[in-house]
Structure formats: C-alpha cells, structure tokens
Motif scaffolding. Structure first.
Motif, mmCIF file in Angstrom:
data_model
loop_
_atom_site.group_PDB
_atom_site.id
_atom_site.type_symbol
_atom_site.label_atom_id
_atom_site.label_comp_id
_atom_site.label_asym_id
_atom_site.label_seq_id
_atom_site.Cartn_x
_atom_site.Cartn_y
_atom_site.Cartn_z
ATOM 1 N N LYS A 1 0.853 -1.196 0.000
ATOM 2 C CA LYS A 1 0.000 0.000 0.000
ATOM 3 C C LYS A 1 0.886 1.242 0.000
ATOM 4 C CE LYS A 1 -3.593 2.375 2.694
ATOM 5 N NZ LYS A 1 -4.258 2.996 1.586
ATOM 6 N N GLY A 2 0.621 2.143 -0.926
ATOM 7 C CA GLY A 2 1.395 3.386 -1.009
ATOM 8 C C GLY A 2 1.774 3.648 -2.454
ATOM 9 N N ASN A 3 2.876 4.371 -2.638
ATOM 10 C CA ASN A 3 3.329 4.618 -4.012
ATOM 11 C C ASN A 3 4.732 4.023 -4.185
ATOM 12 O OD1 ASN A 3 5.179 6.481 -2.919
ATOM 13 N ND2 ASN A 3 3.631 8.101 -2.996
ATOM 14 N N VAL A 4 5.306 4.223 -5.356
ATOM 15 C CA VAL A 4 6.599 3.567 -5.617
ATOM 16 C C VAL A 4 7.657 3.967 -4.587
ATOM 17 C CG1 VAL A 4 6.215 3.179 -8.082
ATOM 18 C CG2 VAL A 4 7.292 5.316 -7.342
ATOM 19 N N MET A 5 7.563 5.202 -4.082
ATOM 20 C CA MET A 5 8.541 5.650 -3.082
ATOM 21 C C MET A 5 8.453 4.807 -1.805
ATOM 22 S SD MET A 5 10.364 7.782 -4.488
ATOM 23 C CE MET A 5 11.351 7.841 -3.014
ATOM 24 N N THR A 6 7.216 4.411 -1.456
ATOM 25 C CA THR A 6 7.027 3.587 -0.251
ATOM 26 C C THR A 6 7.867 2.323 -0.387
ATOM 27 O OG1 THR A 6 4.717 4.276 -0.454
ATOM 28 C CG2 THR A 6 5.220 2.703 1.298
ATOM 29 N N TYR A 7 7.855 1.746 -1.594
ATOM 30 C CA TYR A 7 8.636 0.523 -1.806
ATOM 31 C C TYR A 7 10.137 0.826 -1.864
ATOM 32 C CZ TYR A 7 10.845 -3.512 -3.724
ATOM 33 O OH TYR A 7 11.716 -4.556 -3.891
ATOM 34 N N GLU B 1 11.912 3.006 -0.576
ATOM 35 C CA GLU B 1 12.526 3.301 0.717
ATOM 36 C C GLU B 1 12.777 2.048 1.556
ATOM 37 O OE1 GLU B 1 9.992 6.492 1.779
ATOM 38 O OE2 GLU B 1 11.213 7.908 0.610
ATOM 39 N N THR B 2 12.201 0.924 1.158
ATOM 40 C CA THR B 2 12.457 -0.323 1.910
ATOM 41 C C THR B 2 13.686 -1.076 1.378
ATOM 42 O OG1 THR B 2 11.150 -1.772 0.463
ATOM 43 C CG2 THR B 2 9.964 -0.666 2.255
ATOM 44 N N ILE B 3 14.228 -0.646 0.236
ATOM 45 C CA ILE B 3 15.362 -1.390 -0.336
ATOM 46 C C ILE B 3 16.634 -1.079 0.449
ATOM 47 C CG2 ILE B 3 16.741 -1.860 -2.405
ATOM 48 C CD1 ILE B 3 14.461 -0.953 -4.128
ATOM 49 N N ASP C 1 20.471 -0.497 1.147
ATOM 50 C CA ASP C 1 21.542 0.095 0.326
ATOM 51 C C ASP C 1 22.454 -0.975 -0.295
ATOM 52 O OD1 ASP C 1 20.582 2.542 0.858
ATOM 53 O OD2 ASP C 1 22.197 3.173 2.206
ATOM 54 N N SER C 2 22.656 -2.075 0.430
ATOM 55 C CA SER C 2 23.573 -3.115 -0.073
ATOM 56 C C SER C 2 23.053 -3.734 -1.379
ATOM 57 C CB SER C 2 23.762 -4.203 0.979
ATOM 58 O OG SER C 2 22.513 -4.808 1.237
ATOM 59 N N GLU C 3 21.739 -3.648 -1.610
ATOM 60 C CA GLU C 3 21.166 -4.230 -2.838
ATOM 61 C C GLU C 3 21.271 -3.268 -4.021
ATOM 62 O OE1 GLU C 3 17.162 -5.855 -2.349
ATOM 63 O OE2 GLU C 3 17.515 -5.819 -0.199
ATOM 64 N N LEU C 4 21.708 -2.043 -3.736
ATOM 65 C CA LEU C 4 21.632 -1.021 -4.792
ATOM 66 C C LEU C 4 22.948 -0.763 -5.522
ATOM 67 C CD1 LEU C 4 19.394 1.592 -2.943
ATOM 68 C CD2 LEU C 4 18.748 0.200 -4.918
ATOM 69 N N SER C 5 24.035 -1.409 -5.059
ATOM 70 C CA SER C 5 25.321 -1.092 -5.692
ATOM 71 C C SER C 5 25.265 -1.432 -7.184
ATOM 72 C CB SER C 5 26.449 -1.865 -5.005
ATOM 73 O OG SER C 5 26.167 -3.228 -5.097
ATOM 74 N N ASP C 6 25.899 -0.607 -7.992
ATOM 75 C CA ASP C 6 25.962 -0.799 -9.455
ATOM 76 C C ASP C 6 24.610 -0.723 -10.153
ATOM 77 O OD1 ASP C 6 28.677 -1.074 -9.556
ATOM 78 O OD2 ASP C 6 28.629 -3.253 -9.304
ATOM 79 N N THR C 7 23.619 -0.151 -9.496
ATOM 80 C CA THR C 7 22.281 -0.113 -10.105
ATOM 81 C C THR C 7 22.062 1.181 -10.889
ATOM 82 O OG1 THR C 7 21.328 -1.483 -8.352
ATOM 83 C CG2 THR C 7 19.791 -0.100 -9.565
ATOM 84 N N THR C 8 21.511 1.034 -12.079
ATOM 85 C CA THR C 8 21.054 2.195 -12.852
ATOM 86 C C THR C 8 19.532 2.222 -12.763
ATOM 87 O OG1 THR C 8 22.902 1.976 -14.387
ATOM 88 C CG2 THR C 8 20.999 3.245 -15.164
ATOM 89 N N VAL C 9 18.992 3.421 -12.563
ATOM 90 C CA VAL C 9 17.546 3.568 -12.400
ATOM 91 C C VAL C 9 16.964 4.221 -13.656
ATOM 92 C CG1 VAL C 9 15.726 4.520 -10.897
ATOM 93 C CG2 VAL C 9 17.972 3.956 -9.932
ATOM 94 N N GLU D 1 15.170 12.209 -6.981
ATOM 95 C CA GLU D 1 15.791 12.731 -5.745
ATOM 96 C C GLU D 1 16.313 11.579 -4.883
ATOM 97 O OE1 GLU D 1 12.968 16.718 -5.640
ATOM 98 O OE2 GLU D 1 12.605 15.131 -4.174
ATOM 99 N N TRP D 2 15.507 10.519 -4.819
ATOM 100 C CA TRP D 2 15.912 9.330 -4.047
ATOM 101 C C TRP D 2 17.187 8.726 -4.647
ATOM 102 C CZ3 TRP D 2 16.055 4.308 -6.012
ATOM 103 C CH2 TRP D 2 16.278 3.294 -5.073
ATOM 104 N N ALA D 3 17.196 8.579 -6.000
ATOM 105 C CA ALA D 3 18.358 7.965 -6.668
ATOM 106 C C ALA D 3 19.604 8.823 -6.456
ATOM 107 C CB ALA D 3 18.068 7.788 -8.154
ATOM 108 N N GLN D 4 19.420 10.133 -6.563
ATOM 109 C CA GLN D 4 20.556 11.050 -6.385
ATOM 110 C C GLN D 4 21.130 10.929 -4.967
ATOM 111 O OE1 GLN D 4 19.404 14.717 -8.153
ATOM 112 N NE2 GLN D 4 21.433 15.619 -7.923
ATOM 113 N N ALA D 5 20.240 10.859 -3.990
ATOM 114 C CA ALA D 5 20.686 10.730 -2.591
ATOM 115 C C ALA D 5 21.445 9.417 -2.375
ATOM 116 C CB ALA D 5 19.478 10.802 -1.657
ATOM 117 N N LYS D 6 21.124 8.408 -3.152
ATOM 118 C CA LYS D 6 21.798 7.107 -3.032
ATOM 119 C C LYS D 6 23.021 7.031 -3.943
ATOM 120 C CE LYS D 6 18.543 5.152 -0.469
ATOM 121 N NZ LYS D 6 18.806 4.743 0.898
ATOM 122 N N GLY D 7 23.267 8.079 -4.723
ATOM 123 C CA GLY D 7 24.427 8.098 -5.626
ATOM 124 C C GLY D 7 24.238 7.221 -6.857
#
Ligand SMILES: Cc1cc2nc3c(=O)[nH]c(=O)nc-3n(C[C@H](O)[C@H](O)[C@H](O)COP(=O)(O)OP(=O)(O)OC[C@H]3O[C@@H](n4cnc5c(N)ncnc54)[C@H](O)[C@@H]3O)c2cc1C
Ligand code: FES
Length: 260
Positions: free
Chosen positions: A167-173, A175-177, A179-187, A201-207
C-alpha cells in the motif's frame, strides 16, 4: 527527415474501459526501435499523438503501444478496429542508454508502464539483472501483471488503494530497499512528473545514475516546432539552464539535469 509509414492495426488487446495495447505491422520500426523511443501515431483528429514503444517483434515485424484514453485523439485510437490503417512516424527521440548498465531498477507509473516494459524486455534479452517497481492506483489498474512478471527477476507492485502489492506509491517501496542491494544499479523511470522527480531525488541521494523520460505535449515530434521544450541544467555552458526539445533531444534525460 524521418520517413512516414502506412501501417495496419493487426491486434487490439483491450485492458479495460480506457486502455488497450495496439499492435501494428511495420518492419522498419520493429527493426530500428530502442527502449525509450516513441512513435507519432495518426488519430483522425488533427495532429499525430506520441506513444512510447511498448515492445517490438523483429520476427513478426510488429511494434506495440499501450494507449490510455484521455481526450479525443486517444479515444479515436482506442476505438480503432483490427485491420484499420494508420500513419506513423518513428522510431523517434533518444531512448535509454544501456551501455555499461550492470543492474537495472525500472520504475513505472501511469502510462509509463508501457515503455518500461520495453526496457525490461531489452534487459532480459541482454542478460541484465532487472527489478521492476510499478505504481498503480488500484488492482483494477494493474495491467499486464503476468507479462511484467515474465520479463524480470523481481516484480514489485504498489497501489494507492492497497488492494494489490504494497500500500502506497513507488517511493514507499523504494525506501524499503537496503543500500547493499543497490550497488551498481542504474535507475530508469517513466511516469507522472511528480513520481519521476521523487524517484530522481531518491536515486541522487543514493548516488545512483538515474534516467527519466519526460512527457511534454508534442506536435511535430521531430524537433521542428519547439512545442515540447523543457529546461535542462547547463552549468558547463555557464548558464542556469537551456531549453531542449523533448522529442528530439529526449524524451530520455539524465535525471539530475532536469529542472522540474
Ligand atoms: C514521449 C511521450 C510518450 C508517451 N507515451 C504514451 C503511452 O505510451 N501511452 C499513452 O497512453 N500515452 C502516452 N503519452 C501521452 C499521449 O501522447 C497523450 O495522452 C495524447 O497525446 C493525448 O491526446 P488526446 O487527443 O487524447 O488528448 P488531448 O485532448 O490532447 O488532452 C487530454 C488531456 O491529456 C493531457 N495531455 C495531452 N498530451 C499530454 C502529454 N504528452 N503529456 C501529459 N499530458 C498530456 C492534456 O493536458 C489534457 O488534460 C506519451 C506522451 C509523450 C510525449
Ligand atoms: S514536438 Fe515539435 S519540436 Fe518537439
């Protein structure tokens, strides 16, 4: 000058009262199209209308678009019958850059889910691990669920109503990921402006490198009329921003360059 093709609607898959996937025969577009590009499709009501390419079949020489009825033009297109003829200009614009992409996170919302499907299929065909998060209003809007599940490693859904997925929007999901799962990820994101801005903004904050596909109103679709300009940061040129044509210079831009 882009060539215009006469094409035939060979399949119409109705997804609901206001949405359908339309498949056309067009060898040239099936051969050339890249994920993130779009076509300008005739509609029997003034100008052609732009639609992101949802998929191509190089063997059958077809391409498909998903269309949601919002006004007269899309109404005419949705009402078309198999066998009807259209004219089309395409493929148009710059698609998503896949060079060097190691891991993909695709985020879709609204009619953005259609071009997101194209990117997912490309990732699958090229062995790029891919997670998709689609945001829908409710279960009734969750089109193409099975198709999305089949083209990625991990398909997540959020609904505003909470009747399917989280329940919520894509940001709700997002924000549950962890950081260790995000290395080398392109959005890559396609959807309503506010959604793309929040995800960027979320992607930028995560680099993370993030691309968005802008949806401006369009006319010519080929860079001639300037109807579709958007503001893109231009610090390297010593300016706050420059105007770029969404149809010709985009519709895909690096998220951090966009002035929302
Ligand atoms: C690059 C690109 C890709 C697109 N991909 C898809 C797609 O895959 N599937 C799909 O259903 N639609 C897509 N669209 C949007 C689609 O082109 C418009 O919904 C369509 O042109 C509206 O035509 P109409 O005559 O039915 O509505 P109109 O009568 O022209 O407008 C009806 C309402 O829709 C709004 N609208 C019209 N055009 C746009 C637009 N470009 N962006 C945002 N709001 C708009 C208007 O402001 C108005 O509120 C895309 C647009 C662009 C620019
Ligand atoms: S629609 Fe004419 S320049 Fe983009």
């Amino acid at each position: 000058m882009k060539e215009e093709y006469k094409i035939k609607l060979i399949k119409k898959e109705v997804l609901g009262p206001t949405c359908a996937v339309l498949t056309f025969t067009c060898p040239e577009i099936a051969e050339e199209a890249q994920p993130g590009q779009f076509v300008n499709l005739s509609c029997d009501y003034f100008l052609k209308r732009p639609f992101g390419i949802m998929c191509v079949d190089k063997i059958e020489k077809t391409f498909s678009v998903g269309v949601r009825k919002v006004g007269k033009g899309t109404e005419k297109i949705i009402e078309a019958k198999e066998g009807d003829e259209f004219t089309v200009l395409g493929p148009l614009g710059n698609g998503f850059p896949f060079d060097g992409v190691k891991k993909l996170l695709l985020v879709g919302g609204g009619t953005g889910i259609f071009p997101i499907f194209c990117a997912a299929k490309y990732a699958q065909e090229n062995g790029i691990p891919c997670r998709i998060v689609n945001g829908y209003r409710s279960k009734n809007d969750a089109f193409l669920f099975d198709k999305f599940e089949a083209v990625c490693d991990n398909f997540e859904v959020t609904t505003d109503a909470g009747d399917l997925g989280m329940k919520g929007n894509v940001m709700t999901y997002l924000e549950t990921i962890d950081d260790s799962e995000l290395s080398d990820t392109t959005v890559m994101v396609v959807g309503p402006g506010i959604m793309m801005r929040k995800v960027s903004e979320w992607a930028q904050a995560k680099g993370l490198t993030c691309y968005v596909s802008l949806e401006q109103r369009m006319a010519c679709g080929i860079g001639a009329c300037l109807v579709c300009v958007c503001k893109i940061k231009a610090e390297q040129e010593g300016k706050e921003f420059v105007h770029k044509r969404c149809c010709k210079d985009g519709p895909v831009f690096r998220a951090e360059e966009v002035i929302w």
